[in-house]
Design a protein around this motif. Structure first.
Motif, PDB file in Angstrom:
ATOM      1  N   ARG A  24       0.846  -1.193   0.000  1.00  0.00           N
ATOM      2  CA  ARG A  24       0.000   0.000   0.000  1.00  0.00           C
ATOM      3  C   ARG A  24       0.881   1.241   0.000  1.00  0.00           C
ATOM      4  O   ARG A  24       1.977   1.232   0.543  1.00  0.00           O
ATOM      5  CB  ARG A  24      -0.921  -0.001   1.217  1.00  0.00           C
ATOM      6  CG  ARG A  24      -1.897  -1.165   1.202  1.00  0.00           C
ATOM      7  CD  ARG A  24      -2.829  -1.128   2.401  1.00  0.00           C
ATOM      8  NE  ARG A  24      -3.781  -2.214   2.356  1.00  0.00           N
ATOM      9  CZ  ARG A  24      -4.940  -2.164   1.721  1.00  0.00           C
ATOM     10  NH1 ARG A  24      -5.298  -1.073   1.085  1.00  0.00           N
ATOM     11  NH2 ARG A  24      -5.751  -3.197   1.728  1.00  0.00           N
ATOM     12  N   ASN A  25       0.358   2.302  -0.586  1.00  0.00           N
ATOM     13  CA  ASN A  25       1.104   3.557  -0.579  1.00  0.00           C
ATOM     14  C   ASN A  25       0.858   4.296   0.732  1.00  0.00           C
ATOM     15  O   ASN A  25       0.197   3.777   1.639  1.00  0.00           O
ATOM     16  CB  ASN A  25       0.749   4.407  -1.803  1.00  0.00           C
ATOM     17  CG  ASN A  25      -0.685   4.879  -1.796  1.00  0.00           C
ATOM     18  OD1 ASN A  25      -1.433   4.664  -0.840  1.00  0.00           O
ATOM     19  ND2 ASN A  25      -1.080   5.524  -2.882  1.00  0.00           N
ATOM     20  N   LYS A  26       1.330   5.530   0.828  1.00  0.00           N
ATOM     21  CA  LYS A  26       1.191   6.270   2.090  1.00  0.00           C
ATOM     22  C   LYS A  26      -0.264   6.605   2.415  1.00  0.00           C
ATOM     23  O   LYS A  26      -0.595   6.884   3.556  1.00  0.00           O
ATOM     24  CB  LYS A  26       2.037   7.540   2.058  1.00  0.00           C
ATOM     25  CG  LYS A  26       1.650   8.518   0.976  1.00  0.00           C
ATOM     26  CD  LYS A  26       2.581   9.704   0.968  1.00  0.00           C
ATOM     27  CE  LYS A  26       2.234  10.598  -0.214  1.00  0.00           C
ATOM     28  NZ  LYS A  26       3.157  11.713  -0.319  1.00  0.00           N
ATOM     29  N   ASN A  27      -1.145   6.546   1.411  1.00  0.00           N
ATOM     30  CA  ASN A  27      -2.573   6.788   1.651  1.00  0.00           C
ATOM     31  C   ASN A  27      -3.338   5.501   1.939  1.00  0.00           C
ATOM     32  O   ASN A  27      -4.548   5.529   2.132  1.00  0.00           O
ATOM     33  CB  ASN A  27      -3.202   7.483   0.445  1.00  0.00           C
ATOM     34  CG  ASN A  27      -2.610   8.849   0.200  1.00  0.00           C
ATOM     35  OD1 ASN A  27      -2.194   9.525   1.140  1.00  0.00           O
ATOM     36  ND2 ASN A  27      -2.540   9.252  -1.057  1.00  0.00           N
ATOM     37  N   GLY A  28      -2.650   4.372   1.925  1.00  0.00           N
ATOM     38  CA  GLY A  28      -3.278   3.091   2.222  1.00  0.00           C
ATOM     39  C   GLY A  28      -3.937   2.428   1.023  1.00  0.00           C
ATOM     40  O   GLY A  28      -4.733   1.512   1.189  1.00  0.00           O
ATOM     41  N   ASN A  29      -3.609   2.869  -0.178  1.00  0.00           N
ATOM     42  CA  ASN A  29      -4.215   2.307  -1.389  1.00  0.00           C
ATOM     43  C   ASN A  29      -3.290   1.290  -2.045  1.00  0.00           C
ATOM     44  O   ASN A  29      -2.079   1.484  -2.093  1.00  0.00           O
ATOM     45  CB  ASN A  29      -4.514   3.414  -2.399  1.00  0.00           C
ATOM     46  CG  ASN A  29      -5.498   4.421  -1.868  1.00  0.00           C
ATOM     47  OD1 ASN A  29      -6.391   4.080  -1.107  1.00  0.00           O
ATOM     48  ND2 ASN A  29      -5.328   5.672  -2.249  1.00  0.00           N
ATOM     49  N   THR A  30      -3.898   0.225  -2.562  1.00  0.00           N
ATOM     50  CA  THR A  30      -3.128  -0.753  -3.330  1.00  0.00           C
ATOM     51  C   THR A  30      -3.044  -0.283  -4.780  1.00  0.00           C
ATOM     52  O   THR A  30      -3.746   0.642  -5.194  1.00  0.00           O
ATOM     53  CB  THR A  30      -3.800  -2.138  -3.291  1.00  0.00           C
ATOM     54  OG1 THR A  30      -5.082  -2.036  -3.905  1.00  0.00           O
ATOM     55  CG2 THR A  30      -3.921  -2.660  -1.875  1.00  0.00           C
ATOM     56  N   ALA A  31      -2.201  -0.953  -5.539  1.00  0.00           N
ATOM     57  CA  ALA A  31      -2.046  -0.586  -6.953  1.00  0.00           C
ATOM     58  C   ALA A  31      -3.359  -0.769  -7.707  1.00  0.00           C
ATOM     59  O   ALA A  31      -3.730   0.058  -8.543  1.00  0.00           O
ATOM     60  CB  ALA A  31      -0.946  -1.426  -7.588  1.00  0.00           C
ATOM     61  N   GLN A  32      -4.077  -1.833  -7.391  1.00  0.00           N
ATOM     62  CA  GLN A  32      -5.338  -2.080  -8.096  1.00  0.00           C
ATOM     63  C   GLN A  32      -6.382  -1.020  -7.760  1.00  0.00           C
ATOM     64  O   GLN A  32      -7.107  -0.562  -8.641  1.00  0.00           O
ATOM     65  CB  GLN A  32      -5.884  -3.466  -7.770  1.00  0.00           C
ATOM     66  CG  GLN A  32      -7.116  -3.786  -8.593  1.00  0.00           C
ATOM     67  CD  GLN A  32      -7.487  -5.247  -8.566  1.00  0.00           C
ATOM     68  OE1 GLN A  32      -6.896  -6.032  -7.852  1.00  0.00           O
ATOM     69  NE2 GLN A  32      -8.463  -5.605  -9.352  1.00  0.00           N
TER      70      GLN A  32
END
Length: 113
Positions: free
Chosen positions: A22-30
């Protein structure tokens, strides 16, 4: 669109453990991919609706013409009331008539399926 994301998920391109990161915002690539391409999905749906409407119109026209052609055969029908062949197509038995009949049947059946 999802197919494009599956290409990115190819293990030779991206390591397997990166898929769940996950990125710093908590989102996965998908989830990022899905969010970034929402407009593309809407455009694709609209295009599909327009295309299907056009195809339905063309299919209806082909069916109507093929149906009408089945009753108004080329050359007409024999109209001699004293003949046993009264009402049969003039070109019955000729190769060109057989080709017409098969092509007309194919056009009709393919337009209604």
């Amino acid at each position: 669109m999802l197919l494009a994301f599956h290409e990115i998920e190819n293990p030779t391109l991206v390591k397997i453990n990166y898929k769940a990161r996950r990125n710093k915002n908590g989102n996965t690539a998908q989830s990022i991919f899905t969010e970034e391409h929402k407009e593309l999905v809407k455009e694709g749906e609209e295009w599909m609706k327009d295309t299907s409407g056009s195809c339905m119109l063309v299919a209806a026209l082909i069916a109507a013409v093929a149906f009408a052609a089945a009753f108004t055969v080329p050359g007409g029908n024999i109209s001699d009331s004293h003949s046993s062949k009264n009402g049969t197509p003039v070109f019955l038995g000729k190769t060109s008539f057989t080709v017409f009949a098969v092509a007309n049947a194919f056009a009709f059946f393919s337009s209604i399926t």
